[in-house]
Design a protein around this motif. Structure first.
Motif, PDB file in Angstrom:
ATOM      1  N   GLY A 216       0.808  -1.217   0.000  1.00  0.00           N
ATOM      2  CA  GLY A 216       0.000   0.000   0.000  1.00  0.00           C
ATOM      3  C   GLY A 216       0.838   1.263   0.000  1.00  0.00           C
ATOM      4  O   GLY A 216       0.555   2.219  -0.725  1.00  0.00           O
ATOM      5  N   TYR A 240      -4.576   8.975  -2.142  1.00  0.00           N
ATOM      6  CA  TYR A 240      -5.044   7.608  -1.927  1.00  0.00           C
ATOM      7  C   TYR A 240      -5.994   7.130  -3.021  1.00  0.00           C
ATOM      8  O   TYR A 240      -6.106   5.921  -3.261  1.00  0.00           O
ATOM      9  CB  TYR A 240      -5.636   7.473  -0.527  1.00  0.00           C
ATOM     10  CG  TYR A 240      -4.534   7.214   0.466  1.00  0.00           C
ATOM     11  CD1 TYR A 240      -4.240   5.935   0.882  1.00  0.00           C
ATOM     12  CD2 TYR A 240      -3.727   8.257   0.926  1.00  0.00           C
ATOM     13  CE1 TYR A 240      -3.182   5.681   1.746  1.00  0.00           C
ATOM     14  CE2 TYR A 240      -2.673   8.032   1.784  1.00  0.00           C
ATOM     15  CZ  TYR A 240      -2.400   6.736   2.195  1.00  0.00           C
ATOM     16  OH  TYR A 240      -1.337   6.494   3.029  1.00  0.00           O
ATOM     17  N   ARG A 243      -3.468   6.006  -5.366  1.00  0.00           N
ATOM     18  CA  ARG A 243      -2.932   4.733  -4.895  1.00  0.00           C
ATOM     19  C   ARG A 243      -3.776   3.560  -5.394  1.00  0.00           C
ATOM     20  O   ARG A 243      -3.250   2.536  -5.841  1.00  0.00           O
ATOM     21  CB  ARG A 243      -2.905   4.711  -3.364  1.00  0.00           C
ATOM     22  CG  ARG A 243      -2.491   3.366  -2.765  1.00  0.00           C
ATOM     23  CD  ARG A 243      -3.004   3.167  -1.352  1.00  0.00           C
ATOM     24  NE  ARG A 243      -4.468   3.092  -1.297  1.00  0.00           N
ATOM     25  CZ  ARG A 243      -5.165   2.934  -0.184  1.00  0.00           C
ATOM     26  NH1 ARG A 243      -4.528   2.846   0.986  1.00  0.00           N
ATOM     27  NH2 ARG A 243      -6.486   2.876  -0.201  1.00  0.00           N
ATOM     28  N   ASP A 244      -5.091   3.714  -5.320  1.00  0.00           N
ATOM     29  CA  ASP A 244      -5.991   2.638  -5.747  1.00  0.00           C
ATOM     30  C   ASP A 244      -5.849   2.363  -7.238  1.00  0.00           C
ATOM     31  O   ASP A 244      -5.955   1.211  -7.687  1.00  0.00           O
ATOM     32  CB  ASP A 244      -7.434   2.995  -5.397  1.00  0.00           C
ATOM     33  CG  ASP A 244      -7.677   3.042  -3.892  1.00  0.00           C
ATOM     34  OD1 ASP A 244      -6.789   2.577  -3.149  1.00  0.00           O
ATOM     35  OD2 ASP A 244      -8.733   3.547  -3.466  1.00  0.00           O
ATOM     36  N   ASP A 248      -4.831  -1.251  -8.716  1.00  0.00           N
ATOM     37  CA  ASP A 248      -5.663  -1.920  -9.721  1.00  0.00           C
ATOM     38  C   ASP A 248      -4.843  -2.279 -10.952  1.00  0.00           C
ATOM     39  O   ASP A 248      -5.019  -3.343 -11.547  1.00  0.00           O
ATOM     40  CB  ASP A 248      -6.842  -1.018 -10.112  1.00  0.00           C
ATOM     41  CG  ASP A 248      -7.852  -0.865  -8.985  1.00  0.00           C
ATOM     42  OD1 ASP A 248      -7.849  -1.711  -8.064  1.00  0.00           O
ATOM     43  OD2 ASP A 248      -8.638   0.114  -9.015  1.00  0.00           O
ATOM     44  N   VAL A 261      -4.428  -6.737  -3.000  1.00  0.00           N
ATOM     45  CA  VAL A 261      -4.916  -5.382  -3.301  1.00  0.00           C
ATOM     46  C   VAL A 261      -5.931  -4.937  -2.260  1.00  0.00           C
ATOM     47  O   VAL A 261      -5.898  -3.798  -1.776  1.00  0.00           O
ATOM     48  CB  VAL A 261      -5.534  -5.340  -4.713  1.00  0.00           C
ATOM     49  CG1 VAL A 261      -6.294  -4.027  -4.923  1.00  0.00           C
ATOM     50  CG2 VAL A 261      -4.447  -5.479  -5.773  1.00  0.00           C
ATOM     51  N   GLU A 262      -6.833  -5.828  -1.912  1.00  0.00           N
ATOM     52  CA  GLU A 262      -7.855  -5.494  -0.916  1.00  0.00           C
ATOM     53  C   GLU A 262      -7.215  -5.142   0.418  1.00  0.00           C
ATOM     54  O   GLU A 262      -7.602  -4.176   1.082  1.00  0.00           O
ATOM     55  CB  GLU A 262      -8.807  -6.680  -0.745  1.00  0.00           C
ATOM     56  CG  GLU A 262      -9.968  -6.403   0.205  1.00  0.00           C
ATOM     57  CD  GLU A 262     -10.925  -7.580   0.327  1.00  0.00           C
ATOM     58  OE1 GLU A 262     -11.863  -7.502   1.149  1.00  0.00           O
ATOM     59  OE2 GLU A 262     -10.737  -8.584  -0.391  1.00  0.00           O
ATOM     60  N   LYS A 265      -5.470  -1.709   0.130  1.00  0.00           N
ATOM     61  CA  LYS A 265      -6.418  -0.593   0.129  1.00  0.00           C
ATOM     62  C   LYS A 265      -6.986  -0.320   1.517  1.00  0.00           C
ATOM     63  O   LYS A 265      -7.485   0.777   1.793  1.00  0.00           O
ATOM     64  CB  LYS A 265      -7.553  -0.876  -0.856  1.00  0.00           C
ATOM     65  CG  LYS A 265      -7.152  -0.762  -2.318  1.00  0.00           C
ATOM     66  CD  LYS A 265      -8.340  -0.974  -3.245  1.00  0.00           C
ATOM     67  CE  LYS A 265      -7.937  -0.800  -4.709  1.00  0.00           C
ATOM     68  NZ  LYS A 265      -9.091  -1.004  -5.648  1.00  0.00           N
TER      69      LYS A 265
END
Length: 462
Positions: A216, A240, A243-244, A248, A261-262, A265
């Motif tokens: 992250g 942020y 960041r996502d 992705d 990824v989850e 995040k």
């Protein structure tokens, strides 16, 4: 359409850079490049990147740092793999597959040019590194007007600038590995809020090293490069969201799993971990005066440059390690000996210096008046009372009666009894007499000495 065909021709001219990472030109492709780019400089000098200079106390702890750009240079093996993957994924995911140039980026540049002269965006990571190198070179120009002109030229959205970047990119990939380019890119890139390079950015935003970045955190930093103002300090929401996007993209490329990824995040940024390294002497809670002494000594050291400006640039950008003999224990004792008896607002200026016999090395130095945050109305001063003018002080101060102890000790050692009587004249001129120093004998010129108070015949006791 003329602009479009011009760019298309350029794409053909540089096509050799698209097909091989080594950019080895052969046959017709080589002939085209050789004849069409003769007016473009071929050599790009990659000078050492600006790095902060660190000043150490005698116990190895950091006194302060001097820098124009907060940067700590590290090797690729000192950077977390997730950081490397994140940066490549969002900036140039085919970096290890194409050569210095990428057909996709050339087409994007072409369309931008046709649409109104904007050829920005779509650059390969190597081209981005080239731009950063040229900007660094422009920043180091000591002339402020020329510096601004060079910076504007390097950042101008023109076909000429794009062509120059492409040519230099070809040059670099012909001589350096992809890993070399990536390492230097990660060290030179600006990550916002005064942080240059991934190591300084990791320290600044997350209080960790680049080697210890989480997925992250790495995605946050990788996303900043596109728009440095969109960072956690200035724009946490935007940083942020970006960041996502990075996460992705990494998932799309198969670099991370959906579960990873989850989890990334879900990471929450802690603003309390933001740190700003010391820079200079102003604002130091302790040792501001000896810090100023170190700075003035460096600024007067001609080994660092012929001019004051040259010396300052080297100190602020050279990445030096300055090791002093300032001992915190002795320094604290000296400061207490002064401050506990004479206030900063006292009309009397008091200074004390501890020097190693035989070498002159300073182990501690203090005075009762403040150097920084001084208030003239309160009798405080910006001068270093324990230093001469060439080291940032006023005229310096004589040791005065402190020397009496040494004189008496020398007299006793020579066999003079304490009852020995001497004629202490009120005024003596030593002009014309010969003295010896470390540099040899010299005649004293214009050297009259006046006693301050009592005169006449007296013994050593008196």
């Amino acid at each position: 359409m003329g602009g479009f065909f011009g760019i298309s021709l350029l794409a053909g001219v540089l096509v050799a850079g698209l097909v091989a990472p080594a950019a080895a030109f052969t046959g017709v492709g080589g002939a085209i490049v050789a004849t069409s780019l003769t007016e473009v400089p071929i050599f790009l000098e990659t000078k050492p990147q600006a790095e902060r200079t660190t000043v150490y106390l005698a116990n190895g702890k950091v006194l302060t740092e001097f820098y124009d750009e907060n940067r700590i240079i590290v090797g690729l093996d000192e950077i977390a793999k997730v950081m490397i993957d994140a940066q490549v994924a969002i900036e140039d995911d085919r970096f290890f597959e194409h050569g210095a140039l990428d057909l996709k980026s050339l087409i994007k540049a072409s369309l931008g040019f046709v649409g109104g002269g904007d050829t920005g965006g779509g650059s390969t990571l190597t081209q981005q590194y080239v731009k950063q190198v040229l900007m660094e070179e422009a920043v180091q120009n000591p002339d402020p007007i020329e510096r601004e002109e060079e910076l504007a030229r390097v950042q101008a959205r023109t076909i000429e600038r794009k062509l120059l970047e492409m040519r230099y990119a070809l040059f670099l990939e012909e001589r350096h590995s992809k890993e070399w380019i990536l390492e230097n890119y990660l060290n030179i890139a600006y990550y916002g809020d005064g942080s240059y390079g991934v190591e300084a950015a990791a320290h600044h935003y997350f209080a960790v090293t680049a080697a210890d970045l989480t997925l992250g955190q790495a995605a946050v930093l990788a996303g900043i490069v596109q728009t440095p103002s969109r960072n956690p300090v200035n724009d946490p929401e935007g940083a942020y969201a970006r960041r996502d996007v990075v996460l992705d993209r990494m998932e799309e490329l198969g670099l991370v799993t959906a579960e990873e990824v989850e989890e990334a995040k879900a990471e929450v940024w802690d603003p309390k971990k933001v740190t700003y390294p010391k820079n200079g002497c102003y604002g130091l809670a302790k040792y501001g005066q000896v810090c100023r002494l170190v700075w003035e000594y460096l600024m007067n050291n001609e080994a660092l440059g012929k001019t004051e400006g040259e010396r300052q640039r080297k100190i602020m950008r050279g990445g030096y390690e300055i090791h002093t003999y300032i001992d915190p224990e002795k320094q604290d004792a000296v400061q207490s000996a002064v401050s506990n008896y004479i206030a900063a607002t006292d009309p009397v200026v008091s200074a004390m210096v501890v020097i190693q016999p035989g070498t002159g090395i300073i182990l501690g130095a203090a005075q009762n008046r403040s150097v920084y945050g001084f208030d003239i109305a309160k009798g405080e001063s910006a001068y270093l009372s324990f230093a001469p003018a060439y080291l940032g002080g006023d005229q310096g101060y004589q040791a005065g009666s402190t020397f009496k102890g040494f004189t008496v000790a020398a007299a006793l050692k020579a066999g003079y009894p304490p009852a020995k009587k001497l004629n202490a004249k009120g005024f003596i001129s030593f002009t014309g007499k010969t003295f010896r120093s470390c540099d040899g004998a010299f005649p004293a010129q214009g050297f009259p000495v006046q006693n301050t108070s009592q005169n006449g015949v007296m013994d050593m006791y008196k």
